[in-house]
Write a protein that holds these residues in place. Structure first.
Motif, short mmCIF file in Angstrom:
data_model
loop_
_atom_site.label_atom_id
_atom_site.label_comp_id
_atom_site.label_asym_id
_atom_site.label_seq_id
_atom_site.Cartn_x
_atom_site.Cartn_y
_atom_site.Cartn_z
N LEU A 94 -5.53 -6.08 -17.59
CA LEU A 94 -5.93 -4.83 -16.94
C LEU A 94 -6.72 -3.95 -17.90
O LEU A 94 -7.67 -3.26 -17.49
N ALA A 95 -6.36 -3.98 -19.16
CA ALA A 95 -7.13 -3.23 -20.16
C ALA A 95 -8.56 -3.75 -20.23
O ALA A 95 -9.51 -2.96 -20.38
N ALA A 96 -8.73 -5.05 -20.12
CA ALA A 96 -10.07 -5.64 -20.12
C ALA A 96 -10.86 -5.19 -18.89
O ALA A 96 -12.07 -4.93 -18.96
N LEU A 97 -10.18 -5.09 -17.75
CA LEU A 97 -10.83 -4.60 -16.53
C LEU A 97 -11.29 -3.17 -16.71
O LEU A 97 -12.41 -2.80 -16.32
N VAL A 98 -10.45 -2.35 -17.32
CA VAL A 98 -10.79 -0.95 -17.57
C VAL A 98 -11.98 -0.85 -18.51
O VAL A 98 -12.91 -0.04 -18.30
N ARG A 99 -12.00 -1.65 -19.56
CA ARG A 99 -13.12 -1.62 -20.49
C ARG A 99 -14.42 -2.00 -19.79
O ARG A 99 -15.49 -1.44 -20.08
N ALA A 100 -14.35 -2.94 -18.88
CA ALA A 100 -15.55 -3.41 -18.20
C ALA A 100 -16.17 -2.32 -17.32
O ALA A 100 -17.40 -2.20 -17.24
N LEU A 101 -15.33 -1.51 -16.68
CA LEU A 101 -15.84 -0.48 -15.78
C LEU A 101 -15.93 0.89 -16.45
O LEU A 101 -16.68 1.77 -15.98
N GLY A 102 -15.17 1.10 -17.51
CA GLY A 102 -15.10 2.40 -18.15
C GLY A 102 -13.92 3.18 -17.61
O GLY A 102 -13.74 3.27 -16.39
N ALA A 103 -13.12 3.74 -18.49
CA ALA A 103 -11.86 4.37 -18.08
C ALA A 103 -12.05 5.52 -17.10
O ALA A 103 -11.17 5.80 -16.28
N ASP A 104 -13.19 6.20 -17.17
CA ASP A 104 -13.42 7.32 -16.26
C ASP A 104 -13.95 6.87 -14.90
O ASP A 104 -14.13 7.69 -14.00
N ASN A 105 -14.19 5.57 -14.77
CA ASN A 105 -14.75 5.04 -13.52
C ASN A 105 -13.78 4.14 -12.75
O ASN A 105 -14.19 3.39 -11.87
N ILE A 106 -12.51 4.25 -13.10
CA ILE A 106 -11.50 3.45 -12.39
C ILE A 106 -10.19 4.23 -12.37
O ILE A 106 -9.87 4.95 -13.33
N ARG A 107 -9.46 4.11 -11.27
CA ARG A 107 -8.14 4.71 -11.15
C ARG A 107 -7.21 3.71 -10.48
O ARG A 107 -7.61 2.99 -9.55
N TRP A 108 -5.97 3.65 -10.96
CA TRP A 108 -4.95 2.89 -10.22
C TRP A 108 -4.55 3.73 -9.02
O TRP A 108 -4.45 4.96 -9.11
N VAL A 109 -4.33 3.07 -7.89
CA VAL A 109 -4.10 3.82 -6.67
C VAL A 109 -3.14 3.07 -5.75
O VAL A 109 -2.99 1.85 -5.85
N GLY A 110 -2.49 3.82 -4.87
CA GLY A 110 -1.71 3.18 -3.82
C GLY A 110 -0.33 2.75 -4.26
O GLY A 110 0.38 3.43 -5.01
N GLY A 111 0.06 1.55 -3.78
CA GLY A 111 1.43 1.08 -3.94
C GLY A 111 1.92 0.97 -5.37
O GLY A 111 3.08 1.28 -5.66
N ALA A 112 1.05 0.53 -6.29
CA ALA A 112 1.50 0.38 -7.67
C ALA A 112 1.89 1.72 -8.28
O ALA A 112 2.89 1.83 -9.00
#
Length: 389
Positions: A16-34
């Protein structure tokens, strides 16, 4: 009031950290059920993310980072990032353009709040920053979580008119998380219950079975019945069947039996195979589900006294379910394997009986007595046969 997401195993996943790095931390949010489930301290099964990036841009950025993507719902803005720790759905921020109660036409958005506003319940509209874990709560979801209250975002009636399935989703979330009833939500669901007639049967079945699969659905199902909601999707259910579901779930808990949606659906129906078949057809259940529901509807008062015979005739799963529906013990089936009938039709023919229907009838008669005698050995089977010839 909680202002940030507690650290959990999933929030510290390297993939998940790799996913965040790919998009940039300010361009992604965890949302919903998790986010919701972590705040409630319950296990998280799926992780979803939101981003202001267009789906094509998400695919491009993830591919550059070596992360495989699948366009699972790209027309609605969703792509799936295939990660080592499990897939993550990444959805572009959206806003509703038009709704008709069954489906929505959406447009992509840029603001987190705009996306949150189109979600159904306040507890499902919480966003968490992937690095700071700070929570954005635009509609009081944190307070509702603390109160264990399921509340629609905005006007409940309007949200239901946008998607009629939200009535069943409300009851599912209420059964799972709710304690403090929201009066507006309860009244709106009862008032607009008839709108569910326009929904696809598969969607209705999916939500109904999801409710019934929860640990303790009986109080919620009883309230749906009382408010006239259940009759729209399950008119066969009477007050007696509501009591049967309550008795079943109580018996399941006493025996530590796992919840089963079809078993509980059977409790809500009269014990008549033709009714079960009609309901299964109406809900568009699978062929396997239809057959199982019909078998459960053939239950009788005699089931409790012949658990092993029942398992031999109907299969282990059907036998366990019918015993549970009867309020009977199931311990006799623990570790027991149904034996194989130790006689073949060819052996009867070899004894001098001509081939034909008489052989089949004799074989069935011997087998029936063998079952009722508790599956004795071959010597007894031969004795039974000898007495019948």
């Amino acid at each position: 009031m909680v202002a940030e997401l507690p650290k959990a195993d999933w929030t510290q996943r390297e993939d998940l950290a790799a996913l965040v790095r790919a998009l940039g931390a300010d361009n992604i949010r965890w949302v919903g059920g998790a986010v919701r489930d972590t705040l409630l301290g319950v296990p998280v099964s799926d992780v979803d993310a939101a981003t202001p990036f267009h789906p094509d841009q998400v695919i491009s950025l993830l591919n550059e980072a070596g992360i495989r993507t699948v366009p699972t719902g790209i027309e609605h803005g969703t792509i799936t990032a295939v990660l080592e720790g499990g897939p993550v759905e990444v959805t572009t921020l959206r806003r509703d353009v038009a709704t008709d109660g069954r489906r929505a036409t959406v447009a992509f958005a840029k603001e987190w709040r705009e996306d949150a506003a189109r979600r159904d319940f306040t507890i499902n509209a919480l966003f968490a920053h992937p690095e700071t874990l700070a929570i954005d709560d635009y509609f009081g979801g944190l307070g509702d979580l603390d109160a264990r209250r399921v509340r629609f975002i905005g006007d409940a009636r309007q949200r239901i008119r946008e998607d009629h399935l939200r009535i069943l989703r409300y009851y599912r979330f209420q059964a799972r998380f709710g304690a403090d009833l929201d009066t507006e939500a309860e009244e709106a669901c009862a008032e607009l219950a008839e709108t569910m007639k326009g929904l696809s049967r598969e969607r209705v079945a999916g939500e109904l079975l999801s409710i019934l699969a929860l640990p303790s659905p009986a109080p919620t199902i009883a309230r749906m019945h009382e408010r006239g909601v259940l009759k729209v999707i399950l008119p066969e259910t009477t007050q007696a069947q509501i009591a049967a579901l309550e008795a079943l779930t109580s018996h399941e808990k006493m025996l530590a039996a796992r919840p089963d949606a079809l078993r509980r659906l059977s409790a809500l129906l009269p014990a008549l195979p033709h009714v079960a078949e009609a309901v299964a057809a109406r809900l568009r259940l699978s062929r396997k589900q239809r057959a199982h529901l019909s078998t459960l509807a053939a239950r009788s008062d005699a089931d409790a006294g012949r658990p092993k015979a029942l398992a031999y005739e109907e299969g282990m799963d059907a036998a366990r379910d019918r015993l549970l529906l009867a309020g009977a013990p199931v311990a006799a089936l623990d570790g027991w394997e149904p034996p194989q009938f130790p006689l073949k039709g060819g052996e009867i023919v070899a004894m001098g009986l001509a081939k034909g229907p008489d052989v089949a009838r004799l074989l069935q008669t011997v087998e029936a007595q063998w079952i009722e005698e508790g599956f004795p050995d071959r010597a007894r089977v031969e004795a039974i046969l000898s007495n019948l010839k």
